[in-house]
Write a protein that holds these residues in place. Structure first.
Motif, short mmCIF file in Angstrom:
data_model
loop_
_atom_site.label_atom_id
_atom_site.label_comp_id
_atom_site.label_asym_id
_atom_site.label_seq_id
_atom_site.Cartn_x
_atom_site.Cartn_y
_atom_site.Cartn_z
N PHE A 100 0.81 -1.22 0.00
CA PHE A 100 0.00 0.00 0.00
C PHE A 100 0.84 1.28 0.00
N ALA A 101 2.05 1.18 -0.56
CA ALA A 101 2.96 2.34 -0.71
C ALA A 101 3.52 2.84 0.61
N MET A 102 3.49 1.97 1.63
CA MET A 102 4.01 2.37 2.94
C MET A 102 5.42 1.82 3.14
N GLY A 103 6.40 2.68 2.93
CA GLY A 103 7.78 2.27 3.13
C GLY A 103 8.71 3.02 2.22
N GLY A 104 10.00 2.77 2.39
CA GLY A 104 11.00 3.48 1.61
C GLY A 104 12.05 2.55 1.02
N GLY A 126 11.96 3.21 -2.13
CA GLY A 126 10.55 2.88 -2.18
C GLY A 126 9.69 4.08 -1.90
N SER A 127 8.41 3.95 -1.98
CA SER A 127 7.76 2.68 -2.20
C SER A 127 7.70 2.23 -3.67
N SER A 128 8.01 3.13 -4.62
CA SER A 128 7.94 2.72 -6.04
C SER A 128 9.24 2.05 -6.48
N SER A 146 3.81 6.25 -7.58
CA SER A 146 3.02 7.21 -6.80
C SER A 146 3.90 7.72 -5.68
N ASP A 147 3.61 8.95 -5.24
CA ASP A 147 4.47 9.64 -4.27
C ASP A 147 3.58 10.32 -3.24
N THR A 148 3.68 9.85 -1.99
CA THR A 148 2.90 10.40 -0.88
C THR A 148 3.82 11.19 0.06
N GLY A 149 5.07 10.69 0.16
CA GLY A 149 6.06 11.37 1.00
C GLY A 149 7.46 11.29 0.39
N GLY A 150 7.52 10.85 -0.86
CA GLY A 150 8.82 10.73 -1.52
C GLY A 150 8.97 9.49 -2.40
N SER A 151 7.90 8.73 -2.53
CA SER A 151 7.98 7.40 -3.14
C SER A 151 8.27 7.32 -4.62
N ILE A 152 8.28 8.46 -5.32
CA ILE A 152 8.79 8.46 -6.70
C ILE A 152 10.22 8.98 -6.68
N ALA A 178 -5.89 4.56 -2.58
CA ALA A 178 -5.66 5.71 -1.71
C ALA A 178 -4.82 5.32 -0.50
N MET A 179 -3.73 6.07 -0.29
CA MET A 179 -2.94 5.91 0.95
C MET A 179 -3.29 7.12 1.82
N ALA A 180 -2.79 8.30 1.46
CA ALA A 180 -3.16 9.52 2.17
C ALA A 180 -3.64 10.51 1.12
N ALA A 281 4.90 15.79 11.45
CA ALA A 281 3.56 16.18 10.98
C ALA A 281 3.06 15.18 9.95
N TYR A 282 3.96 14.77 9.05
CA TYR A 282 3.58 13.82 7.99
C TYR A 282 3.09 12.50 8.59
N TYR A 283 3.81 11.96 9.57
CA TYR A 283 3.42 10.63 10.07
C TYR A 283 2.08 10.66 10.79
N ILE A 284 1.66 11.82 11.28
CA ILE A 284 0.34 11.92 11.87
C ILE A 284 -0.73 12.10 10.78
N ARG A 330 0.95 -0.88 11.87
CA ARG A 330 1.53 0.18 12.71
C ARG A 330 0.86 1.52 12.36
N ARG A 331 0.69 1.77 11.06
CA ARG A 331 0.12 3.06 10.63
C ARG A 331 -1.38 3.14 10.92
N ILE A 332 -2.09 2.04 10.78
CA ILE A 332 -3.52 2.06 11.10
C ILE A 332 -3.69 2.40 12.58
N ALA A 397 14.51 9.15 6.92
CA ALA A 397 15.12 9.21 5.59
C ALA A 397 14.28 10.01 4.59
N ASP A 398 13.03 10.32 4.95
CA ASP A 398 12.16 11.06 4.02
C ASP A 398 12.08 12.55 4.36
N ALA A 399 12.96 13.02 5.23
CA ALA A 399 12.88 14.40 5.72
C ALA A 399 12.91 15.44 4.61
N1 GLN Z 1 8.54 6.41 2.63
C1 GLN Z 1 7.39 7.20 2.92
C2 GLN Z 1 6.44 6.42 3.77
O1 GLN Z 1 6.79 5.35 4.14
C3 GLN Z 1 6.74 7.68 1.67
C4 GLN Z 1 5.82 6.71 1.05
C5 GLN Z 1 5.17 7.20 -0.18
O2 GLN Z 1 5.50 8.27 -0.70
N2 GLN Z 1 4.19 6.45 -0.64
O3 GLN Z 1 5.37 6.84 4.07
#
Ligand code: GLN
Length: 446
Positions: A100-104, A126-128, A146-152, A178-180, A281-284, A330-332, A397-399
């Motif tokens: 679900f695109a959760m990770g790096g 990751g996640s792509s 797809s990029d939610t926090g850096g994934s592209i 949908a992730m976020a 802020a992002y992780y919340i 963990r994220r849920i 690592a996504d700062a």
């Molecule tokens: N690595 C970040 C995370 O784990 C970004 C993921 C993303 O952009 N989908 O949330």
């Protein structure tokens, strides 16, 4: 070309494991139909490509690399898939990703580990990660991610290719798992800047199926390629070179910025003072939105259902316990907590306020500058298995990519050379809907 691409994937994927599945028969049939029609007016016509496995493809298994969607075949194509098909693009398969695109690092895939294209003992990012490795390893000329926090951008950096996260609203999210929802964007991973602009030309634009897609004019993103960067005003945030950045990466990126100056840009140091609060802020915000979006995986509507469930409650609990991986759980939990009545003000609301401060930081700099540049990621690709058990290290690592999503801005990563044999990414951040300036500068640098 399609046959040769499929043969090449069959021969090379054992090493890199970028593909979750290929669709040879359909791809060959599409290619043949195109040959018969003979319409190659779009530059993407007849060119093979791959799709991250969180993009819906009608009738073709799409799992988001999650066990909970094992065997799930969507009943419609994502808007980006429809648009590429209309341009004559040939999709040859679905690419591995973090669940679900959760990770790096793409190690959160429920199915397989993809390797970096340059060193098979390193993560692809990751996640792509599947999308980036497949392009960098020469399996396909381009892929969507797809990029939610850096994934592209981060996997593009780790693999030495070009990856763009478009402005929020530029590309329709319809058919993207949908992730976020306030952060997600789909974008191209390519080997060159021009290829990237050509793919964005094909996928950008308003879509009535996505209420956050924007009715803004879509320019020809290749139009300003070749115009150079003389007189362009470039800002370099000092915070992007502070704690946590590998000194060798910082050095490599600084010499890339020196090249931009030599090419005729003016380069000044600036400050984005709230950068350090971005990850928190992002992780919340991300986990709150994800916990809500992922409620739909209930064992009834899609994919996997636990075989041992005896009651309705059992169906929910057992299916979700068995179907989701650790990082998703963990994220849920984090998101459900942040949205709960007792925690909302102290967590979700606070994070939303911090997000506004980050947006204002960028706005101030963009009053005086055309682009912001810095590193894409604080390190080069690390070893497979090295960080997966330390979620906090992974999150930090996504700062440098996260603030761009929080502000909805376009950001591109391009290769800026190598450190110890591994690629380093330079990130170019633009004003909203100004992808054309990013491409112009990135191509001058290329
Ligand atoms: N690595 C970040 C995370 O784990 C970004 C993921 C993303 O952009 N989908 O949330």
């Amino acid at each position: 070309l399609t046959q040769a691409t499929l043969d090449n994937i069959a021969a090379s994927d054992g090493d890199v494991q970028a593909f979750l599945g290929t669709n040879g028969p359909e791809a060959l049939q599409q290619a043949q139909e195109l040959d018969e029609k003979g319409d190659f007016s779009n530059p993407l016509a007849g060119i093979p490509m791959g799709l991250k496995d969180n993009l819906s493809t009608k009738g073709l298994e799409t799992s988001g690399a999650s066990k909970i969607l094992a065997g799930f075949k969507p009943v419609y194509d994502a808007t980006v898939v429809q648009k590429l098909q209309a341009a004559g693009a040939i999709s040859v398969g679905k690419l591995n990703m973090d669940e679900f695109a959760m990770g790096g690092s793409t190690e959160n895939s429920a199915y397989q580990k993809t390797t970096n294209a340059w060193d098979h003992t390193k993560v692809p990012g990751g996640s792509s990660g599947g999308s980036a490795t497949a392009v960098a390893a020469g399996q396909i000329p381009y892929a969507l991610g797809s990029d939610t926090g850096g994934s592209i951008r981060q996997p593009a950096a780790f693999n030495g290719i070009v990856g763009l996260k478009p402005t929020y609203g530029r590309v329709s999210r319809f058919g993207l798992f949908a992730m976020a929802s306030s952060l997600d964007q789909i974008g191209p991973l390519t080997r060159t800047v021009k290829d990237n602009a050509l793919v964005l030309n094909a996928i950008a634009g308003f879509d009535k199926m996505d209420s956050t897609s924007v009715e803004s004019e879509v320019p020809d993103f290749t139009a300003r390629l070749g115009q150079g960067i003389k007189g362009m005003r470039i800002a370099v945030p000092k915070e992007y070179f502070e704690e946590g950045i590998d000194p060798k990466v910082a050095q490599q990126v600084k010499s890339a910025i020196e090249q931009l100056r030599e090419l005729g840009a003016t380069v000044d140091e600036v400050s984005l003072p709230h950068t350090r609060y971005g990850v928190a802020a992002y992780y919340i915000i991300m986990s709150s939105e994800a916990s809500s979006n992922l409620q739909r995986y209930d064992g009834i509507r899609y994919g996997f259902r636990s075989p041992d469930a005896k009651s309705l409650e059992d169906v929910y609990v057992k299916t979700r316990s068995e179907g989701f991986g650790d990082e998703v759980k963990r994220r849920i939990m984090l998101g459900t907590f942040s949205l709960s009545a007792g925690a909302y003000d102290a967590f979700f609301k606070k994070a939303a306020q911090v997000r506004t401060l980050i947006v204002e930081d960028f706005n101030k700099v963009f009053n005086d500058y055309d682009l912001i540049v810095g590193p894409t990621a604080p390190t080069t690709a690390y070893g497979l298995g090295e960080e997966i058990n330390d979620p906090k290290a992974m999150y930090l690592a996504d700062a440098l990519t996260i603030p761009v999503n929080l502000a909805g801005l376009p950001g591109l990563s391009i290769n800026a050379g190598f450190v110890d044999g591994l690629p380093v990414g330079l990130q170019l951040i633009g004003k909203p809907f100004d992808e054309a300036t990013i491409y112009q500068a990135a191509q001058a640098f290329e």
